[in-house]
Design an enzyme around this catalytic site. Structure first.
Site, PDB file in Angstrom:
ATOM      1  N   GLY A   9      -6.881  -0.010  -4.347  1.00  0.00           N
ATOM      2  CA  GLY A   9      -6.490  -1.367  -3.980  1.00  0.00           C
ATOM      3  C   GLY A   9      -7.503  -2.391  -4.438  1.00  0.00           C
ATOM      4  N   ILE A  14     -10.132  -8.656  -1.531  1.00  0.00           N
ATOM      5  CA  ILE A  14     -11.443  -8.094  -1.205  1.00  0.00           C
ATOM      6  C   ILE A  14     -11.951  -7.238  -2.355  1.00  0.00           C
ATOM      7  CG2 ILE A  14     -12.716  -6.602   0.381  1.00  0.00           C
ATOM      8  CD1 ILE A  14     -10.688  -7.388   2.564  1.00  0.00           C
ATOM      9  N   GLY A  15     -11.078  -6.412  -2.927  1.00  0.00           N
ATOM     10  CA  GLY A  15     -11.498  -5.435  -3.918  1.00  0.00           C
ATOM     11  C   GLY A  15     -12.114  -6.031  -5.161  1.00  0.00           C
ATOM     12  N   ALA A  86      -3.643  -0.488   0.835  1.00  0.00           N
ATOM     13  CA  ALA A  86      -2.793  -0.471   2.031  1.00  0.00           C
ATOM     14  C   ALA A  86      -1.778  -1.592   1.938  1.00  0.00           C
ATOM     15  CB  ALA A  86      -3.620  -0.643   3.304  1.00  0.00           C
ATOM     16  N   SER A 130      -9.218  -1.648  10.493  1.00  0.00           N
ATOM     17  CA  SER A 130      -8.769  -2.974  10.915  1.00  0.00           C
ATOM     18  C   SER A 130      -8.951  -3.177  12.408  1.00  0.00           C
ATOM     19  CB  SER A 130      -7.285  -3.130  10.554  1.00  0.00           C
ATOM     20  OG  SER A 130      -6.712  -4.248  11.188  1.00  0.00           O
ATOM     21  N   TYR A 189       1.670  -1.612  11.480  1.00  0.00           N
ATOM     22  CA  TYR A 189       0.480  -1.751  10.643  1.00  0.00           C
ATOM     23  C   TYR A 189      -0.747  -1.188  11.360  1.00  0.00           C
ATOM     24  CZ  TYR A 189      -3.486  -3.953   8.314  1.00  0.00           C
ATOM     25  OH  TYR A 189      -4.692  -4.186   7.693  1.00  0.00           O
ATOM     26  N   ASN A 218     -10.438 -10.717  10.790  1.00  0.00           N
ATOM     27  CA  ASN A 218      -9.555 -11.548   9.965  1.00  0.00           C
ATOM     28  C   ASN A 218     -10.335 -12.128   8.783  1.00  0.00           C
ATOM     29  OD1 ASN A 218      -8.222 -11.392  12.710  1.00  0.00           O
ATOM     30  ND2 ASN A 218      -6.650 -12.492  11.545  1.00  0.00           N
TER      31      ASN A 218
END
Length: 378
Positions: A9, A14-15, A86, A130, A189, A218
């Site tokens: 991902g 973020i990646g 994800a 998360s 989720y 978040n």
């Protein structure tokens, strides 16, 4: 010594920044990403600035964690794996159940299956977990007891009562949630993220790989998708402000979240992947500060220098939590992680970037209509 890092991902919000962080530190980086249209557009090579930002930074493999062949290719030579891949979005997960479960749980199971049964060089596996796995998180009762209330009922919220309750404990006060808290996610989720974490933290040590779990709060900041209606309220509200549309504030606007700036998340993840003391650990990654939706709107208006009409509607979504703020002491003490960007500064940076981007078509209303049709939005 330099490592070869695989980021699943890794072409996402973020990646891509994480890939640049590792590359800047001298590591080689491979990214495996499905490049889904919801994030990257229909022609990622031309429609995805995120993908283009990896040019010269990482080797990009267009593939999916639900394919063992793609995983084998991506794992070649990797010593560190950062598992970001994800499906995201609490609301959407409640009606796209099979897709979320197949990618999040099934993809993680396939990754571990390949690692367990085939030769590889992986020594550390970090899962991006998360805050959603906590559900409502921790509260203090009137007698001082720390409790973990159940999910809020449809009936109570329909009557305008948005607070959390636990029979016999009186009025509850939200407190920071630490890593020892009860896990009781309130969405599909959240369930899939809990399963991802449990699979990796259980299996990895048995095959000689150090597991690390980071429970992101978040995450927000420049580069976050402005057209994906499931990325969070900062992107959604920013688009509405630029379009001059009204903002519908759900519940009473006092619901709160722990917003953590993208650069802080990237640094925490780098530390989690490289610090020897992180091995086997589970860490909250957040700011440690609760920010209400009303506060978010005020910060955005200040950063944009303009306002649009707002309406506190009392609407609510089933599966949403009331409050959440992380206890970040473990990340500070073990990883040496301290968030550097406070919310006001982070929003100002975010808005400065937003103003350089085109005004995107708004898919937010469509996402709300989909939830309303399924009686998940009231």
């Amino acid at each position: 010594m330099p490592d070869h890092v695989l980021i699943t991902g890794g072409a996402g919000f973020i990646g891509t920044r994480l890939a640049r962080r590792f590359a800047a530190a001298g590591h080689s980086v491979t990214v495996l990403d499905a490049l889904i249209p919801q994030v990257h557009g229909d022609d990622p090579a031309t429609t995805s600035p995120l993908l283009r930002s990896l040019d010269g930074v990482a080797t990009v493999i267009h593939g999916t964690v639900t394919s063992k062949d793609d995983l084998r290719s991506a794992l070649s030579g990797a010593s560190i794996v950062i598992h970001l891949a994800a499906e995201t979005g609490t609301g959407q997960s409640m009606y796209e159940i099979d897709r979320y479960t197949e990618t999040n749980v099934g993809g993680t199971a396939k990754l571990l299956d390949v690692l367990a049964n085939e030769a590889n060089d992986v020594t550390r596996l970090l899962i991006a977990s998360s805050r959603s796995i906590y559900g409502e998180g921790a509260y203090r009762a009137e007698d001082g007891t720390i409790v973990f209330p159940p999910h809020r009922s449809d009936a109570a919220m329909a009557a305008g009562d948005f607070d959390v309750h636990l029979d016999g404990f009186g009025k509850l006060e939200m407190v920071p949630t630490d890593e020892q808290a009860a896990l009781h996610p309130s969405s599909v989720y959240g369930i899939t993220k809990q399963m991802q974490e449990a699979l990796i933290m259980t299996v990895a040590p048995t095959i000689g790989i150090e597991p690390v779990s980071l429970r992101y709060q978040n995450v927000y900041g420049p580069g976050q998708s402005l057209k994906n209606p499931y990325t969070g309220i900062l992107s959604i509200f920013s688009t509405l402000v630029r379009q001059g549309k009204d903002i519908n504030i759900f519940e009473d606007g006092q619901e709160s979240r722990d917003f953590v700036y993208i650069d802080d998340v990237v640094e925490a993840t780098f530390l989690g992947a490289t610090r020897p003391g992180a091995a086997g650990g589970v860490f909250n990654i957040g700011s440690g500060v609760a920010t209400t939706v009303n506060d978010v709107v005020a910060a955005l208006f200040a950063a944009f220098g303009t306002e649009v009409p707002t309406r506190i509607s009392g609407n609510y979504r089933l599966g949403d939590i009331r409050h959440n703020v992380a206890d970040t002491r473990r990340a500070r003490d073990t990883l040496g992680f301290e968030p550097a960007v406070d919310f006001r500064e982070g929003v100002a940076r975010f808005v400065e970037w937003v103003l350089t981007e085109p005004v995107e078509a708004d898919g937010y209303q469509r996402s709300l209509d989909e939830m309303a049709e399924r009686k998940l939005l009231k």
